[in-house]
Design an enzyme around this catalytic site. Structure first.
Site, PDB file in Angstrom:
ATOM      1  N   GLY A 269      -1.244  -3.126   3.382  1.00 20.15           N
ATOM      2  CA  GLY A 269      -2.686  -3.074   3.495  1.00 20.15           C
ATOM      3  C   GLY A 269      -3.411  -3.731   2.350  1.00 20.15           C
ATOM      4  O   GLY A 269      -4.517  -4.242   2.514  1.00 20.15           O
ATOM      5  N   MET A 270      -2.821  -3.724   1.159  1.00 17.86           N
ATOM      6  CA  MET A 270      -3.510  -4.281  -0.002  1.00 17.86           C
ATOM      7  C   MET A 270      -2.962  -5.624  -0.431  1.00 17.86           C
ATOM      8  O   MET A 270      -3.580  -6.305  -1.249  1.00 17.86           O
ATOM      9  CB  MET A 270      -3.439  -3.295  -1.168  1.00 17.86           C
ATOM     10  CG  MET A 270      -4.220  -2.022  -0.926  1.00 17.86           C
ATOM     11  SD  MET A 270      -4.123  -0.874  -2.308  1.00 17.86           S
ATOM     12  CE  MET A 270      -5.129  -1.737  -3.515  1.00 17.86           C
ATOM     13  N   GLY A 271      -1.811  -6.039   0.054  1.00 15.26           N
ATOM     14  CA  GLY A 271      -1.314  -7.314  -0.394  1.00 15.26           C
ATOM     15  C   GLY A 271       0.071  -7.655   0.094  1.00 15.26           C
ATOM     16  O   GLY A 271       0.612  -7.022   0.994  1.00 15.26           O
TER      17      GLY A 271
ATOM     18  N   LEU B 226       9.171  -9.924   0.961  1.00 17.62           N
ATOM     19  CA  LEU B 226       9.711  -8.668   1.478  1.00 17.62           C
ATOM     20  C   LEU B 226       8.861  -8.099   2.596  1.00 17.62           C
ATOM     21  O   LEU B 226       9.351  -7.360   3.439  1.00 17.62           O
ATOM     22  CB  LEU B 226       9.830  -7.637   0.350  1.00 17.62           C
ATOM     23  CG  LEU B 226      10.889  -7.925  -0.717  1.00 17.62           C
ATOM     24  CD1 LEU B 226      10.838  -6.850  -1.794  1.00 17.62           C
ATOM     25  CD2 LEU B 226      12.280  -7.990  -0.099  1.00 17.62           C
ATOM     26  N   GLY B 227       7.582  -8.399   2.596  1.00 13.57           N
ATOM     27  CA  GLY B 227       6.716  -7.853   3.630  1.00 13.57           C
ATOM     28  C   GLY B 227       5.286  -7.843   3.153  1.00 13.57           C
ATOM     29  O   GLY B 227       4.964  -8.226   2.029  1.00 13.57           O
TER      30      GLY B 227
ATOM     31  N   VAL C   2       4.202  -8.389  -0.683  1.00 12.62           N
ATOM     32  CA  VAL C   2       5.287  -7.891  -1.516  1.00 12.62           C
ATOM     33  C   VAL C   2       6.395  -8.943  -1.558  1.00 12.62           C
ATOM     34  O   VAL C   2       6.818  -9.447  -0.517  1.00 12.62           O
ATOM     35  CB  VAL C   2       5.846  -6.559  -0.979  1.00 12.62           C
ATOM     36  CG1 VAL C   2       6.858  -5.979  -1.964  1.00 12.62           C
ATOM     37  CG2 VAL C   2       4.718  -5.558  -0.747  1.00 12.62           C
TER      38      VAL C   2
ATOM     39  N   ASP D 253       0.909  10.680   1.853  1.00  6.38           N
ATOM     40  CA  ASP D 253       1.113   9.830   3.040  1.00  6.38           C
ATOM     41  C   ASP D 253       2.599   9.755   3.384  1.00  6.38           C
ATOM     42  O   ASP D 253       3.119   8.679   3.685  1.00  6.38           O
ATOM     43  CB  ASP D 253       0.551   8.432   2.822  1.00  6.38           C
ATOM     44  CG  ASP D 253       0.382   7.657   4.144  1.00  6.38           C
ATOM     45  OD1 ASP D 253       0.294   8.310   5.204  1.00  6.38           O
ATOM     46  OD2 ASP D 253       0.339   6.419   4.109  1.00  6.38           O
TER      47      ASP D 253
END
Length: 534
Positions: A25-27, A21-22, A29, A136
């Site tokens: 910043g952390m991993g 899916l994309g 998906v 955010d």
């Protein structure tokens, strides 16, 4: 959606994977599937993002997702927190982000903006009443689902009683949307989300960043002392946005007040303009077999690689049946350092080789440096003269325009993980100097051995047949640290392999194309920006 890659697992936590899916910043998906046939979004934390603070932040995201019960936020499905790979799963609801919708369709009609304002205010209010601040909110963190918007990315959200995971002099958020009191390193308050809501609706109404573009320092200065950009917005929208954008959080309108003021405009899901923004969503594969048939899953990838199955004890949490869930976007946890205004920012991962691209016109042949000659080592620097290899014929037509503040037509980047992390800088007001600085940086990633070049395209009406004025820089190694890469026009574009003569900064819209350059000199589209000269 993108096909799974050879390095991707077949399943996470027992859930088979159907597609990518994309990246965030952390991993990474993924699109996954439950045993009951529901589609879910699975975020897997990066292997190189497992320091104590990163894991604490991810655990807090899981706690927040578990805590929030709202039709406007993600419903928890499960998580694995004991051993790597760490993961978090939510149910999946398709739809474009608000940013994607505005990029494609332009500013949203006023009545639709007012209904969107009311829907987002209702979602924030419901979350606040559960003791959680988003922290955010921005166009990229709003999914336009068929039945209404969803708030995504609770990677830096924090509920009452949760420990703040920031250091002195560091704050969380996105420049242009973060509230002034957060920039000043004060404790975020619920009204900080209201300020971010103002910026999000201003973007929807105008198609422009609420406090302009350029360097982070300039955006933050305008956030602290300037007015939100509402030029051209409908007066009704501008009035409500201004009520939410007061510098002092005590002076901002409450979310309850926003619900009262937007109630007369009705619901969003029935809005014809909103339905056009959502569009016709493509069907999802019903199972792994369909995903294989459609090319999303490689044949024979129905079993997990050794070590993946059962590698961590899953903490499975039942999702509330009445909660409508949302696609979990990659957690872009922005930490902005105040000593100079730079951002400590996004994802890692190399660029996969992608054959079959369309070749541009090189200024030299052979993949060797004019200065040194000879073959290039796979991990060495590329030659000065690069070869453009692009995935679509639209590449030659890409132009940035001030009217839309983006580049059209859209071109799919070769390296999506880094493209999703790309931040660019160029003058955002009409510019009248003989030289200009252009810049780029990655939000979280700190790639090693990653080379970039830029192509400058003068206004289309100024390009001739013989001398087009389209010039390219030499490849530059992405620098260590957090400053990013800055190039100077025309100085960095005046050399024998630039491809043309660098034009003076004549009146019109200029386009900046950022390219990823591999060791053999092949260059691929990464992102686009631009500026207006007067």
């Amino acid at each position: 959606m993108e096909p799974l890659r050879p390095e991707d697992p077949s399943d996470i936590g027992g859930y088979p994977l159907l597609a990518r899916l994309g990246a965030g910043g952390m991993g990474q998906v993924y699109l996954g599937l439950t045993g009951g046939g529901r589609h879910i979004a699975l975020k897997v934390i990066r292997e190189d993002f497992e320091g104590p603070q990163a894991l604490a932040r991810f655990r807090r995201e899981v706690q927040t997702a578990e805590r929030v019960r709202s039709r406007s936020a993600a419903a928890m499905v499960g998580a694995g927190l004991d051993t790597p790979p760490y993961w978090l799963a939510t149910e999946y609801v398709p739809g474009p982000t608000l940013r994607q919708a505005v990029t494609v369709h332009g500013p949203i009609p006023p009545d639709t903006c007012l209904r969107l304002l009311g829907a987002l205010a209702a979602g924030l209010l419901e979350i606040h009443r559960q003791g959680v601040q988003h922290r955010d909110l921005k166009p990229g963190n709003v999914i336009l689902a068929p039945d209404g918007p969803r708030l995504i990315d609770f990677g830096i959200a924090r509920g009452e009683g949760q420990t703040q995971i920031t250091q002195t002099g560091v704050w969380n958020g996105t420049p242009g949307y973060v509230a002034p009191e957060v920039v000043r390193e004060q404790e975020p308050v619920p009204a900080s989300d209201v300020f971010s809501l103002a910026g999000t609706i201003a973007y929807a109404a105008t198609g422009r960043p609420p406090f302009g573009g350029g360097r982070i320092e300039a955006i933050l200065h305008r956030t602290l002392s300037g007015d939100i950009d509402l030029d051209g917005a409908d007066p009704r929208v501008a009035e409500l946005v201004a009520l939410c954008a007061a510098k002092d959080p005590a002076d901002r309108a409450s979310l309850e007040r926003m619900l009262q003021l937007t109630a007369p405009y009705g619901t969003l899901a029935a809005d014809p303009a909103y339905r056009r923004l959502v569009g016709v969503l493509p069907p999802l594969p019903a199972d792994v077999r369909e995903a294989v048939t459609s090319g999303l899953v490689p044949p024979g990838r129905t079993q997990a690689p050794a070590g993946m199955r059962g590698g961590s004890r899953a903490v499975i949490i039942a999702a509330a049946a009445a909660v409508v869930a949302v696609v979990l976007a990659g957690s872009l946890t922005a930490r902005y350092l105040m000593d100079g205004g730079d951002a400590a920012e996004n994802p890692s991962g190399g660029s996969p080789e992608q054959g079959g691209g369309r070749s541009g016109t090189p200024a030299a042949k052979g993949g060797t440096s004019p200065a040194t000659g000879g073959a290039r080592s796979p991990g060495g620097p590329p030659p000065d003269v690069i070869l453009l290899k692009e995935p679509t014929d639209e590449f030659d037509e890409v132009r940035w325009t001030k009217a839309n503040f983006n580049c059209q037509p859209a071109v799919r980047p070769d390296d999506m993980r880094y493209a999703n992390d790309l931040q660019t800088s160029a003058p955002r007001q009409p510019y009248a100097a003989p030289t200009v600085d252009i810049g780029m940086r990655f939000k979280y990633a700190r790639p090693s051995g990653y080379y970039l070049a830029a192509e400058i395209r003068p206004p289309a009406e100024q390009q001739g047949n013989g001398v087009t004025g389209v010039v390219r820089s030499k490849p530059h190694l992405y620098p260590k640290g957090e400053s990013g890469l800055t190039l100077h026009y025309p100085a960095d574009f005046k050399w024998e392999g630039s491809g043309s003569e660098a034009y003076p900064l004549m009146k019109g819209d200029w386009t900046v194309i950022w390219l990823h350059v591999r060791a053999n000199g092949d260059a691929y589209y990464l992102g686009c920006d631009g500026f207006t000269a007067r």
